[in-house]
Structures are given as C-alpha cells and as structure tokens.
Design a protein around this motif. Sequence first.
Motif, PDB file in Angstrom:
ATOM      1  N   TRP A  28       0.842  -1.202   0.000  1.00  0.00           N
ATOM      2  CA  TRP A  28       0.000   0.000   0.000  1.00  0.00           C
ATOM      3  C   TRP A  28       0.879   1.255   0.000  1.00  0.00           C
ATOM      4  O   TRP A  28       0.708   2.143  -0.829  1.00  0.00           O
ATOM      5  CB  TRP A  28      -0.926  -0.023   1.214  1.00  0.00           C
ATOM      6  CG  TRP A  28      -1.676   1.232   1.484  1.00  0.00           C
ATOM      7  CD1 TRP A  28      -1.314   2.231   2.352  1.00  0.00           C
ATOM      8  CD2 TRP A  28      -2.917   1.656   0.901  1.00  0.00           C
ATOM      9  NE1 TRP A  28      -2.260   3.238   2.338  1.00  0.00           N
ATOM     10  CE2 TRP A  28      -3.249   2.903   1.464  1.00  0.00           C
ATOM     11  CE3 TRP A  28      -3.771   1.092  -0.033  1.00  0.00           C
ATOM     12  CZ2 TRP A  28      -4.403   3.603   1.122  1.00  0.00           C
ATOM     13  CZ3 TRP A  28      -4.931   1.796  -0.363  1.00  0.00           C
ATOM     14  CH2 TRP A  28      -5.229   3.026   0.204  1.00  0.00           C
ATOM     15  N   GLU A  31       2.953   1.561  -3.222  1.00  0.00           N
ATOM     16  CA  GLU A  31       2.085   1.960  -4.339  1.00  0.00           C
ATOM     17  C   GLU A  31       1.797   3.460  -4.302  1.00  0.00           C
ATOM     18  O   GLU A  31       1.861   4.148  -5.324  1.00  0.00           O
ATOM     19  CB  GLU A  31       0.774   1.167  -4.286  1.00  0.00           C
ATOM     20  CG  GLU A  31      -0.174   1.448  -5.420  1.00  0.00           C
ATOM     21  CD  GLU A  31       0.222   0.739  -6.702  1.00  0.00           C
ATOM     22  OE1 GLU A  31      -0.187   1.232  -7.777  1.00  0.00           O
ATOM     23  OE2 GLU A  31       0.914  -0.281  -6.654  1.00  0.00           O
ATOM     24  N   HIS A  35       2.915   6.254  -6.969  1.00  0.00           N
ATOM     25  CA  HIS A  35       1.898   7.112  -7.590  1.00  0.00           C
ATOM     26  C   HIS A  35       2.289   8.592  -7.461  1.00  0.00           C
ATOM     27  O   HIS A  35       2.164   9.353  -8.424  1.00  0.00           O
ATOM     28  CB  HIS A  35       0.537   6.862  -6.964  1.00  0.00           C
ATOM     29  CG  HIS A  35      -0.549   7.714  -7.531  1.00  0.00           C
ATOM     30  ND1 HIS A  35      -1.183   7.405  -8.712  1.00  0.00           N
ATOM     31  CD2 HIS A  35      -1.083   8.884  -7.109  1.00  0.00           C
ATOM     32  CE1 HIS A  35      -2.081   8.350  -8.984  1.00  0.00           C
ATOM     33  NE2 HIS A  35      -2.037   9.255  -8.018  1.00  0.00           N
ATOM     34  N   VAL A 142      -8.901   3.860  -3.825  1.00  0.00           N
ATOM     35  CA  VAL A 142      -8.057   2.724  -4.180  1.00  0.00           C
ATOM     36  C   VAL A 142      -8.781   1.443  -3.790  1.00  0.00           C
ATOM     37  O   VAL A 142      -9.130   1.254  -2.624  1.00  0.00           O
ATOM     38  CB  VAL A 142      -6.684   2.813  -3.460  1.00  0.00           C
ATOM     39  CG1 VAL A 142      -5.802   1.646  -3.843  1.00  0.00           C
ATOM     40  CG2 VAL A 142      -6.008   4.141  -3.754  1.00  0.00           C
ATOM     41  N   VAL A 145      -4.130  -2.833  -4.631  1.00  0.00           N
ATOM     42  CA  VAL A 145      -2.765  -2.406  -4.931  1.00  0.00           C
ATOM     43  C   VAL A 145      -1.984  -3.612  -5.455  1.00  0.00           C
ATOM     44  O   VAL A 145      -2.320  -4.760  -5.177  1.00  0.00           O
ATOM     45  CB  VAL A 145      -2.049  -1.806  -3.696  1.00  0.00           C
ATOM     46  CG1 VAL A 145      -2.714  -0.540  -3.244  1.00  0.00           C
ATOM     47  CG2 VAL A 145      -1.967  -2.793  -2.566  1.00  0.00           C
TER      48      VAL A 145
END
Length: 160
Positions: A28, A31, A35, A142, A145
């Motif tokens: 998490w 990711e 991003h 989200v 992930v």
Amino acid sequence: MDLTCCIVHGKFLLLAMSEPWVRKDSSWCTELTAHCLESLGGDLRHCDLVLQADNCSRECKNNTTTRFAALLTSLHRVRRVELRYLVSGHSHEDIDQFFSAVASSIESAELHTPSHFQRHLEQWLADGSVRPHEALREVVKVDSVRDWSFCQIQGKFFYE
C-alpha cells in the motif's frame, strides 16, 4: 473509509481513500509513493526523496520499502532516498494537523457512500486556504494495490 495522506511539500497532495478490506501494508505505502512520484512527472534524478512515516513496521519500516528505495536510487530515478519514522505522540507534525482539519470538515457532513466522501474531500481541497502550497491535489479511491514484494534472481532485485 480509511484515509491515507501523502504530502510532497510545495508540490503535491494525495488523499487515498479505501474500503477497510483493502490491505494497508508495505505494498500500500509503496504503491502510494510510486503514484506520487509518477504524478510529479519530470526528471527526478537530481532530487532527494525523504519518506517520513509513522513508526509502523507493517506499513513502512520493512524490506519492501527499503528495497523500493534502493531500486529508485540504483536505477537513478532519484539521487537518494532517506527513510524517517516518527516517534509516538508526534501530533505537532503538519500531517497530524492536516488530519485534524479533515476531521473537522467531515464532522457535520452527510457522507453515506464512498463517492459522497470523495466528492466532499475534493470540494474541500478545492478551497485555496487548505494546504495552499501544494497546488496539485488529488483524491483517489483505491480498490486494490499491486504486490510490491521483491524477488531476487541471480543477485539482482526486480519487481513485477
């Protein structure tokens, strides 16, 4: 909804919301970091990346985060990465103050669905007085992930 905030001081603010069933582990955090770096765009090879997080080994203080940092520097995506972990009771940090402001903004709002929650946060962030130095702001939901676990083959790390 669970809410995670990433602040790239002076550049970008990300609010990542998710259902409680989405795992909040090292993948998490990796990711969200990836991003943010992608959202910044451009050439970051001469930038220093300082990741500051809660002192929680499940999320950030682990092999996945460390290997991701090593990957970023070894591939010359950034100049260097520094990992920092906050001590307990760190309520003087700007992230804690930001979450206090988020709590105040949603306290009296009617938010029955994730889309209501997301729209409310987007409208709240549109106010120029909220984190005025981060011009780029994003609220994302989200649902899953990628697995950022690293594999080792012939002495080299890679990820899928």
